[in-house]
Design a protein around this motif. Structure first.
Motif, PDB file in Angstrom:
ATOM      1  N   GLY A   1      70.680 -18.257  29.148  1.00  0.00           N
ATOM      2  CA  GLY A   1      70.656 -17.210  30.151  1.00  0.00           C
ATOM      3  C   GLY A   1      70.688 -15.812  29.585  1.00  0.00           C
ATOM      4  O   GLY A   1      70.391 -14.845  30.298  1.00  0.00           O
ATOM      5  N   ASP A   2      71.054 -15.655  28.314  1.00  0.00           N
ATOM      6  CA  ASP A   2      71.060 -14.340  27.687  1.00  0.00           C
ATOM      7  C   ASP A   2      69.629 -13.871  27.430  1.00  0.00           C
ATOM      8  O   ASP A   2      68.685 -14.669  27.392  1.00  0.00           O
ATOM      9  CB  ASP A   2      71.834 -14.357  26.369  1.00  0.00           C
ATOM     10  N   PHE A   3      69.471 -12.564  27.228  1.00  0.00           N
ATOM     11  CA  PHE A   3      68.144 -11.972  27.032  1.00  0.00           C
ATOM     12  C   PHE A   3      68.254 -10.895  25.962  1.00  0.00           C
ATOM     13  O   PHE A   3      69.172 -10.066  26.008  1.00  0.00           O
ATOM     14  CB  PHE A   3      67.648 -11.370  28.347  1.00  0.00           C
ATOM     15  N   ILE A   4      67.357 -10.918  24.990  1.00  0.00           N
ATOM     16  CA  ILE A   4      67.380  -9.938  23.906  1.00  0.00           C
ATOM     17  C   ILE A   4      66.138  -9.066  23.993  1.00  0.00           C
ATOM     18  O   ILE A   4      65.009  -9.561  23.982  1.00  0.00           O
ATOM     19  CB  ILE A   4      67.442 -10.619  22.525  1.00  0.00           C
ATOM     20  N   ILE A   5      66.367  -7.736  24.080  1.00  0.00           N
ATOM     21  CA  ILE A   5      65.269  -6.784  24.124  1.00  0.00           C
ATOM     22  C   ILE A   5      65.325  -5.923  22.872  1.00  0.00           C
ATOM     23  O   ILE A   5      66.338  -5.260  22.605  1.00  0.00           O
ATOM     24  CB  ILE A   5      65.350  -5.880  25.373  1.00  0.00           C
ATOM     25  N   ALA A   6      64.252  -5.935  22.098  1.00  0.00           N
ATOM     26  CA  ALA A   6      64.144  -5.066  20.926  1.00  0.00           C
ATOM     27  C   ALA A   6      63.489  -3.759  21.352  1.00  0.00           C
ATOM     28  O   ALA A   6      62.449  -3.760  22.002  1.00  0.00           O
ATOM     29  CB  ALA A   6      63.324  -5.734  19.835  1.00  0.00           C
ATOM     30  N   ALA A   7      64.129  -2.650  21.006  1.00  0.00           N
ATOM     31  CA  ALA A   7      63.564  -1.329  21.282  1.00  0.00           C
ATOM     32  C   ALA A   7      62.914  -0.823  19.997  1.00  0.00           C
ATOM     33  O   ALA A   7      63.607  -0.416  19.059  1.00  0.00           O
ATOM     34  CB  ALA A   7      64.650  -0.380  21.757  1.00  0.00           C
ATOM     35  N   ASP A   8      61.593  -0.900  19.954  1.00  0.00           N
ATOM     36  CA  ASP A   8      60.820  -0.415  18.815  1.00  0.00           C
ATOM     37  C   ASP A   8      61.355  -0.982  17.497  1.00  0.00           C
ATOM     38  O   ASP A   8      61.336  -2.190  17.288  1.00  0.00           O
ATOM     39  CB  ASP A   8      60.803   1.109  18.810  1.00  0.00           C
ATOM     40  N   GLY A   9      61.869  -0.118  16.603  1.00  0.00           N
ATOM     41  CA  GLY A   9      62.289  -0.557  15.278  1.00  0.00           C
ATOM     42  C   GLY A   9      63.426  -1.545  15.269  1.00  0.00           C
ATOM     43  O   GLY A   9      63.722  -2.134  14.217  1.00  0.00           O
ATOM     44  N   GLY A  10      64.071  -1.768  16.398  1.00  0.00           N
ATOM     45  CA  GLY A  10      65.095  -2.795  16.459  1.00  0.00           C
ATOM     46  C   GLY A  10      64.538  -4.178  16.170  1.00  0.00           C
ATOM     47  O   GLY A  10      65.273  -5.087  15.756  1.00  0.00           O
ATOM     48  N   PHE A  11      63.222  -4.328  16.373  1.00  0.00           N
ATOM     49  CA  PHE A  11      62.589  -5.603  16.071  1.00  0.00           C
ATOM     50  C   PHE A  11      62.724  -5.952  14.596  1.00  0.00           C
ATOM     51  O   PHE A  11      62.884  -7.124  14.233  1.00  0.00           O
ATOM     52  CB  PHE A  11      61.105  -5.554  16.448  1.00  0.00           C
ATOM     53  N   THR A  12      62.679  -4.943  13.717  1.00  0.00           N
ATOM     54  CA  THR A  12      62.775  -5.195  12.277  1.00  0.00           C
ATOM     55  C   THR A  12      64.119  -5.796  11.913  1.00  0.00           C
ATOM     56  O   THR A  12      64.202  -6.756  11.139  1.00  0.00           O
ATOM     57  CB  THR A  12      62.550  -3.886  11.497  1.00  0.00           C
ATOM     58  N   ALA A  13      65.197  -5.236  12.460  1.00  0.00           N
ATOM     59  CA  ALA A  13      66.538  -5.762  12.172  1.00  0.00           C
ATOM     60  C   ALA A  13      66.681  -7.187  12.671  1.00  0.00           C
ATOM     61  O   ALA A  13      67.242  -8.055  11.985  1.00  0.00           O
ATOM     62  CB  ALA A  13      67.591  -4.861  12.801  1.00  0.00           C
ATOM     63  N   LEU A  14      66.180  -7.463  13.864  1.00  0.00           N
ATOM     64  CA  LEU A  14      66.260  -8.819  14.411  1.00  0.00           C
ATOM     65  C   LEU A  14      65.439  -9.788  13.575  1.00  0.00           C
ATOM     66  O   LEU A  14      65.876 -10.913  13.283  1.00  0.00           O
ATOM     67  CB  LEU A  14      65.769  -8.825  15.856  1.00  0.00           C
ATOM     68  N   SER A  15      64.245  -9.380  13.194  1.00  0.00           N
ATOM     69  CA  SER A  15      63.378 -10.245  12.395  1.00  0.00           C
ATOM     70  C   SER A  15      64.027 -10.581  11.063  1.00  0.00           C
ATOM     71  O   SER A  15      63.985 -11.730  10.606  1.00  0.00           O
ATOM     72  CB  SER A  15      62.027  -9.553  12.174  1.00  0.00           C
ATOM     73  N   THR A  16      64.648  -9.582  10.436  1.00  0.00           N
ATOM     74  CA  THR A  16      65.343  -9.811   9.164  1.00  0.00           C
ATOM     75  C   THR A  16      66.476 -10.808   9.327  1.00  0.00           C
ATOM     76  O   THR A  16      66.762 -11.609   8.424  1.00  0.00           O
ATOM     77  CB  THR A  16      65.891  -8.482   8.618  1.00  0.00           C
ATOM     78  N   ALA A  17      67.123 -10.783  10.495  1.00  0.00           N
ATOM     79  CA  ALA A  17      68.233 -11.696  10.774  1.00  0.00           C
ATOM     80  C   ALA A  17      67.754 -13.052  11.278  1.00  0.00           C
ATOM     81  O   ALA A  17      68.573 -13.931  11.568  1.00  0.00           O
ATOM     82  CB  ALA A  17      69.170 -11.070  11.798  1.00  0.00           C
ATOM     83  N   GLY A  18      66.443 -13.230  11.420  1.00  0.00           N
ATOM     84  CA  GLY A  18      65.906 -14.502  11.892  1.00  0.00           C
ATOM     85  C   GLY A  18      66.022 -14.707  13.387  1.00  0.00           C
ATOM     86  O   GLY A  18      66.034 -15.843  13.858  1.00  0.00           O
ATOM     87  N   ILE A  19      66.094 -13.612  14.138  1.00  0.00           N
ATOM     88  CA  ILE A  19      66.239 -13.683  15.591  1.00  0.00           C
ATOM     89  C   ILE A  19      64.965 -13.171  16.251  1.00  0.00           C
ATOM     90  O   ILE A  19      64.484 -12.081  15.924  1.00  0.00           O
ATOM     91  CB  ILE A  19      67.442 -12.852  16.076  1.00  0.00           C
ATOM     92  N   THR A  20      64.424 -13.938  17.171  1.00  0.00           N
ATOM     93  CA  THR A  20      63.231 -13.533  17.911  1.00  0.00           C
ATOM     94  C   THR A  20      63.643 -12.982  19.268  1.00  0.00           C
ATOM     95  O   THR A  20      64.254 -13.693  20.063  1.00  0.00           O
ATOM     96  CB  THR A  20      62.275 -14.714  18.119  1.00  0.00           C
ATOM     97  N   PRO A  21      63.322 -11.718  19.552  1.00  0.00           N
ATOM     98  CA  PRO A  21      63.686 -11.167  20.856  1.00  0.00           C
ATOM     99  C   PRO A  21      62.828 -11.759  21.969  1.00  0.00           C
ATOM    100  O   PRO A  21      61.748 -12.298  21.724  1.00  0.00           O
ATOM    101  CB  PRO A  21      63.419  -9.667  20.685  1.00  0.00           C
ATOM    102  N   ASP A  22      63.315 -11.632  23.183  1.00  0.00           N
ATOM    103  CA  ASP A  22      62.564 -12.105  24.345  1.00  0.00           C
ATOM    104  C   ASP A  22      61.540 -11.070  24.817  1.00  0.00           C
ATOM    105  O   ASP A  22      60.589 -11.421  25.519  1.00  0.00           O
ATOM    106  CB  ASP A  22      63.532 -12.415  25.493  1.00  0.00           C
ATOM    107  N   LEU A  23      61.753  -9.820  24.406  1.00  0.00           N
ATOM    108  CA  LEU A  23      60.857  -8.740  24.822  1.00  0.00           C
ATOM    109  C   LEU A  23      60.953  -7.612  23.809  1.00  0.00           C
ATOM    110  O   LEU A  23      62.027  -7.336  23.262  1.00  0.00           O
ATOM    111  CB  LEU A  23      61.260  -8.214  26.212  1.00  0.00           C
TER     112      LEU A  23
END
Length: 204
Positions: free
Chosen positions: A22-44
């Protein structure tokens, strides 16, 4: 209740980022890089992508023009609200450009006034927003710093319990740092505000 995680391009930590059903992860622009490095795929992924070299093609993306009224984190917050979320945890929202850090604190306090539950998770501290309510912090070791600030005009009926320097029915204003540099005692800190919004810093 489900949590909407908003991840910006600032200083990032994985602390307390545990995606549940039920949780949702939204990457705001460059936040995608930090998530990708951590192995996390955002929902949007949202933003104008001025700080992201390559925009991924395997997740939902919403693109906005660079000349806009809202920051990428503000857009991410609006997207989460539109999806019905009530609890927001901000990540990557401090460090880097200080004007963006301040803008994120504005979002935190503003969202609290609209009835949302908000927390900013930073590498060495957390910030909580509380409006016309009581906030109970996790029990911390004695000697940890807790600072309390008014966000907007004034905050009345402020009470601080479980801290070295208590307050009872106090008034905090936006032009006074009265609540800075309190200390934990080993008890559970409890912060109450009868009317207004407080930003509560928990230094780890």
């Amino acid at each position: 209740m489900p949590v909407c995680y908003l991840v910006g391009a600032g200083s990032f930590t994985l602390r307390d980022l545990h995606r549940q059903d039920g949780d949702f992860i939204i990457a705001a622009d460059g936040g995608f890089t930090a998530l990708s490095t951590a192995g996390i795929t955002p929902d949007l992924l949202v933003g104008d992508f001025d700080s992201l070299a390559t925009v991924p093609s395997d997740i939902p993306v919403k693109t906005f023009p660079p000349e806009k009224d809202l920051t990428d984190m503000a857009i991410a917050l609006d997207e989460g609200i539109a999806r019905g979320y009530r609890i927001f945890h901000f990540y990557g929202a401090s460090g880097g450009r200080q004007d963006h850090s301040y803008a994120n604190l504005q979002l935190l306090g503003g969202a609290s006034r609209k009835g949302f539950t908000c927390k900013m998770v930073c590498p060495t501290f957390n910030v909580y927003a509380v409006t016309n309510d009581t906030l109970q912090l996790p029990k911390l070791q004695p000697g940890k710093t807790v600072s309390v600030f008014c966000h907007g005009g004034s905050a009345t009926g402020v009470a601080l319990e479980g801290l070295k320097y208590p307050l009872h029915d106090a008034t905090l204003t936006a032009d006074s740092p009265l609540g800075i540099s309190n200390e934990t005692t080993g008890d559970t800190p409890v912060i109450t505000v009868r009317q207004g919004t407080l930003l509560v810093y928990e230094i780890l």
